[in-house]
Design an enzyme around this catalytic site. Structure first.
Site, short mmCIF file in Angstrom:
data_model
loop_
_atom_site.label_atom_id
_atom_site.label_comp_id
_atom_site.label_asym_id
_atom_site.label_seq_id
_atom_site.Cartn_x
_atom_site.Cartn_y
_atom_site.Cartn_z
N GLU A 1 56.37 15.57 21.57
CA GLU A 1 56.03 14.74 20.88
C GLU A 1 54.50 14.13 21.86
OE1 GLU A 1 59.06 13.22 23.96
OE2 GLU A 1 59.83 14.92 23.10
N GLU B 1 64.91 16.67 22.52
CA GLU B 1 64.08 17.83 23.03
C GLU B 1 64.82 19.23 22.81
OE1 GLU B 1 64.40 15.15 24.86
OE2 GLU B 1 62.45 14.83 25.63
N PHE C 1 62.77 16.56 31.18
CA PHE C 1 62.81 16.11 29.69
C PHE C 1 63.89 17.30 29.32
CE2 PHE C 1 59.90 13.00 28.74
CZ PHE C 1 59.76 12.05 29.23
N HIS D 1 61.69 10.81 36.69
CA HIS D 1 59.93 11.62 36.51
C HIS D 1 59.75 11.83 37.18
CE1 HIS D 1 59.05 8.51 32.89
NE2 HIS D 1 60.31 9.53 32.13
#
Lengths: 328, 354
Positions: free
Chosen positions: B29, B68, B94, B137
Site C-alpha cells: 500500500e 492484506e 496488519f 497499531h
C-alpha cells in the site's frame, strides 16, 4: 478452439483416469489402505478436465481439498499421486502432503489446499509473476461454491482486475459445501459477481459436458493470454460421493431424485457417446482406452504399495532451503 | 561509510536489491508515493531520478488495494513462480489480516509439497509502538510468528543491520518477516555505501562485558546499551547481545555469553507470555543452567493491551531504567523499584537474589 481427435481422446482418457483413480482411492480408504480420508472428484470429471485441457502444459493451476482430479487433469502421472495418498516416499510430495496437499510443479500444479479458498491468492500471484516476467503463462484457480463466500476470492478478483492479471477463477459449483446447499448460503449467482469487478462472468450450466466447460475456459484463457485480464467461470456440476470418503451423516441433505437425475447425465458416458457418434473413436477403441486406464490405475496402486515409507528423518527436511534448528 | 538513518538504510537495501535482480518487485500500500520513505530516492538523487516508481517502473513497483490477504498470498504465489517480492505491509498489526496466508501457505508450502516450492519473499512491517498510536497499531507480534516453523524472523535494531539483514532477506529462498521498530526509524548510524549482507543466525555483540549478559531485541537494544553505560559507572560490566534474527536464533552466542557472565537479562518489547524473551530464557535454562549464578530475569511488555494516552503507554516497554534495575537484581544489588504500577512487570516485583 477446436480440438484434434487426439486431444479429444486425451480429454476422455483424463476423465476416465480421475474416475478410476478416485474409485480406487475410495476403496483403499474403506480397506484402511489410506490413512485419513480423501475427497473424490467422481461426477465432476468434465468440469475438471474441460478446464485443465484449456490450459497449456506450462500454465499454472491451484486447487482445493477435492484434490486428485486437478493434477490428474493437468497430466500428472498416477503412481506418485497414489503413493502420496498412502504417505509413501515415492509420493509426489514425498509423503509430506497427502491427499489434501497434492502438488506437481512439473505439470504446473502449484498445490491443492486444505483451507477453503486459501489457494486462490496463490494462483493470483502466479499470474502476477507471469505478467511481470512477460512469459505468457496463464494461471487458473479451482475453488468450490463454498469458497465463493470467502473474502480472499474477492480480494483476489479485485487485484486481478486492477492489474489485469492472466488468471481464470474457476468455481466448481457442485452445489453443496459439505452438507450445506449452496443456494442457502450464497446470495445471488456466483458468476454474476464478476460484474462487480469489471470482468466477464460466465456460468456453464451443464458442467457435465466436457466440451462446454472446455469452450468457456478456453475463451477465458485466451483472453488472459492476450493481456485482457481475468475471468470468473462458474461451472455447475455434481459430486456423486459423500463430501469425503467414509463420512456417514445422519441426515440425507441431498434429494434422491436429484442424484438420479445427475447420474443419468454422467460426464464420461456423455463424452464417450459424443466421441463415438462423431466418429472420433469406435466403441471398441473406447473400451480399449478404459481398459488401459484401469491398468494404469492398477500400476499406480502397485507403485504405491511397493514404494517404501519415508525415513523418520524426512519429517525434518524441506522446511527451509537451508537447515535451521531441527531441520536438515 | 556514510551516516544513514534506519529508514534510509532500508530504502538503500531495497534500491540495491531492485538494481541487482530484476525479479525483485515491491508490492504494498502506498509504495508508489513513497509514503513511508523506503521506496524513494533521497536528497539530490530524488530530484534527479525521482522515486522507485520512476526508477523501476510500475511493473515492479506495485501499489495495492488495502487487501492484506491477497497481497500476502499473491506475493507467495509469485515467489513460487519466479519473482522475489518484497511486500511492504506498513503496520505489523496488519499481518493478522493475512494470517491464513502466512501460516498455511508461506510457512507450509515448501514443506508439504516435499521441497518442490521455494519461496523467496520478504514481508516488511513496522511496529508503531511507543508513539501513542493506540492498541491497533502498537503491536510487536514477532513471537507469534516464531511459533510458525517455516518462516524466518528478522528484528533489526540499527541502520547497519537494517540494510544488511534486509539484503539477506531478499536474497534468501525462504519467506522472511522483518519487523522494524518505528522508534528507531530516525536513529542514525554508519552504513557502508556499497552492497553487503549480514548472515541470518549470527548475533551481534553490541557491547562486551563480564558480569551480566543482556539479550536485547529491537528497540530494547539501544536502551540496553544506555543501561550498560550507566551500570559501568556503578562498576557492573554488562554484555549486550542483539540476536538480530529470532529465526534462526544464534543460540550458541547467547549460551556462550551466559556461560561467561553467569547472569541473563532478556529485554524484549513483546508481550511477556510466549515472548522471544520467554524462548531465549528457556533455551538458556536448558543449555546453561550450570553456569547461572542468579535466576534469569525478563524485561518485557506486561500482558496488557497498549493504551493510547502518553501517560499510560510509556511505562509499558523495556527501557534503560527497567533493564538497569533487572541487571542490578541479578547481580545482587539492592534496587529501588521504579515507580511503576503494581504488577507492571512481575520480574521487577520479585525478590532480588541474595
Amino acid at each position: 478452439m477446436s480440438l484434434t481427435n487426439e486431444e479429444l481422446l486425451e480429454m476422455q482418457r483424463r476423465m476416465v483416469r480421475i474416475r478410476r483413480f478416485d474409485e480406487r482411492a475410495s476403496k483403499m480408504v474403506k480397506r484402511g489402505q489410506i490413512p485419513g480420508t480423501v475427497h473424490t472428484s467422481i461426477g465432476q470429471e468434465a468440469q475438471v478436465v474441460g478446464a485443465c485441457m484449456a490450459l497449456g502444459d506450462d500454465d499454472y493451476m491451484s486447487g482445493n481439498h477435492r484434490s486428485h482430479g486437478h493434477p490428474i487433469g493437468k497430466g500428472s502421472p498416477l503412481g506418485p499421486l497414489m503413493a502420496e495418498l498412502v504417505g509413501k516416499s515415492g509420493g509426489v510430495c514425498g509423503g509430506k502432503g497427502g491427499s489434501l496437499h497434492l502438488a506437481d510443479f512439473a505439470v504446473g500444479s502449484l498445490g491443492e489446499s486444505g483451507i477453503v479458498g486459501s489457494s486462490i491468492p496463490i494462483a493470483t500471484g502466479a499470474a502476477l509473476s507471469s505478467k511481470v516476467l512477460g512469459n505468457g503463462k496463464v494461471s487458473l484457480a479451482f475453488f468450490g461454491d463454498g469458497a465463493a463466500n470467502q473474502g480472499c476470492l474477492y480480494e483476489a478478483m479485485n487485484l486481478a482486475g486492477v492489474w489485469q492479471l492472466p488468471v481464470v477463477f474457476l468455481c466448481e459449483n457442485n452445489q453443496y459445501a459439505l452438507s450445506t446447499p449452496a443456494h442457502t448460503v450464497t446470495s445471488g449467482v456466483i458468476a454474476d459477481r464478476a460484474a462487480g469487478f469489471g470482468m466477464p462472468g460466465v456460468r456453464v450450466e451443464d458442467g457435465q459436458d466436457a466440451m462446454a466447460v472446455y469452450d468457456a475456459v478456453s475463451t477465458a484463457v485466451e483472453r488472459a493470454r492476450a493481456g485482457d485480464g481475468p475471468t470468473l467461470v462458474e461451472v455447475v456440476t455434481y459430486r456423486y460421493n459423500e463430501h469425503s470418503e467414509g463420512l456417514r451423516l445422519g441426515t440425507d441433505y441431498r434429494n434422491a431424485d436429484e442424484r438420479t437425475q445427475w447420474l443419468e447425465r454422467d460426464p464420461i458416458v456423455l463424452f464417450r457417446r459424443h466421441l463415438v457418434e462423431t466418429g472420433v473413436a469406435t466403441d471398441e477403441e473406447m473400451d480399449a482406452l478404459e481398459a488401459e486406464v484401469l491398468d494404469e490405475v492398477e500400476q499406480a496402486f502397485q507403485f504405491s504399495q511397493d514404494s517404501p515409507f519415508p525415513d523418520p528423518e524426512v519429517a525434518f527436511r524441506d522446511l527451509y532451503t537451508e537447515p535451521i534448528g531441527v531441520t536438515s | 561509510m556514510t551516516v544513514m538513518s534506519y529508514l534510509g538504510a532500508i530504502g538503500a537495501a531495497q534500491r540495491e536489491a531492485m538494481e541487482a535482480d530484476e525479479r525483485v518487485v515491491i508490492i504494498g500500500e502506498d509504495v508508489e508515493a513513497n509514503v513511508y520513505g523506503t521506496t524513494g530516492g533521497s536528497g539530490k538523487s530524488r530530484a534527479d531520478k525521482g522515486d522507485f516508481l520512476q526508477m523501476f517502473g510500475s511493473n515492479r513497483i506495485r501499489n495495492t488495494p488495502i487487501s492484506e490477504e491477497v497481497i500476502v498470498g499473491a506475493a507467495i504465489g509469485a515467489a513460487m513462480t519466479g519473482l522475489r517480492p518484497i511486500v511492504d505491509l506498513s503496520y505489523s498489526s496488519f499481518l493478522y489480516m493475512a494470517m491464513d496466508q502466512f501460516v498455511n501457505q508461506a510457512a507450509k508450502n515448501r514443506y508439504m509439497f516435499g521441497g518442490q516450492a521455494s519461496l523467496p519473499v520478504v514481508f516488511r512491517s513496522a511496529m508503531f509502538y511507543g508513539l501513542n498510536t493506540g492498541a491497533h497499531h502498537s503491536d510487536r507480534p514477532y513471537p507469534m510468528f516464531m511459533n510458525v516453523p517455516g518462516l524466518k524472523i528478522v528484528v533489526p535494531s540499527s541502520p547497519y543491520d537494517a540494510k544488511g539483514l534486509l539484503r539477506t532477506a531478499v536474497d534468501t529462498d525462504d519467506p522472511v518477516l522483518t519487523f522494524e521498530a518505528c522508534t528507531l526509524w530516525g536513529s542514525k548510524g554508519e552504513v557502508p555505501e556499497e552492497e553487503y549482507s549480514i548472515p541470518f543466525g549470527q548475533a551481534r555483540t553490541v557491547r562486551e562485558g563480564t558480569d551480566v549478559t543482556v539479550v536485547a531485541i529491537s528497540s530494547a537494544v539501544p536502551e540496553a546499551v544506555a543501561a550498560a553505560e550507566q551500570l559501568a559507572e556503578e562498576g557492573i560490566s554488562v554484555e549486550v547481545i542483539d540476536p538480530r534474527t529470532l529465526v534462526p536464533l544464534d543460540t550458541a552466542a547467547i549460551v556462550e555469553s551466559v556461560s561467561r557472565t553467569g547472569r541473563l537479562v532478556v529485554a524484549d518489547p513483546a508481550h511477556r507470555t510466549c515472548s522471544a524473551a520467554a524462548e531465549i530464557s528457556a533455551i538458556v535454562a536448558e543449555e546453561a543452567f550450570g553456569s547461572l549464578l542468579a535466576p534469569i530475569v525478563r524485561v518485557t511488555t506486561p500482558d496488557t493491551q497498549i493504551p493510547f494516552s502518553p501517560a499510560l503507554e510509556k511505562q509499558l516497554y523495556p527501557n534503560r531504567s527497567y533493564i538497569g534495575d533487572a541487571v542490578r537484581r541479578v547481580t545482587g544489588e539492592r534496587v529501588s523499584v521504579p515507580p511503576t504500577p503494581e504488577g507492571v512487570d512481575d520480574a521487577l516485583s520479585t525478590q532480588a537474589p541474595r
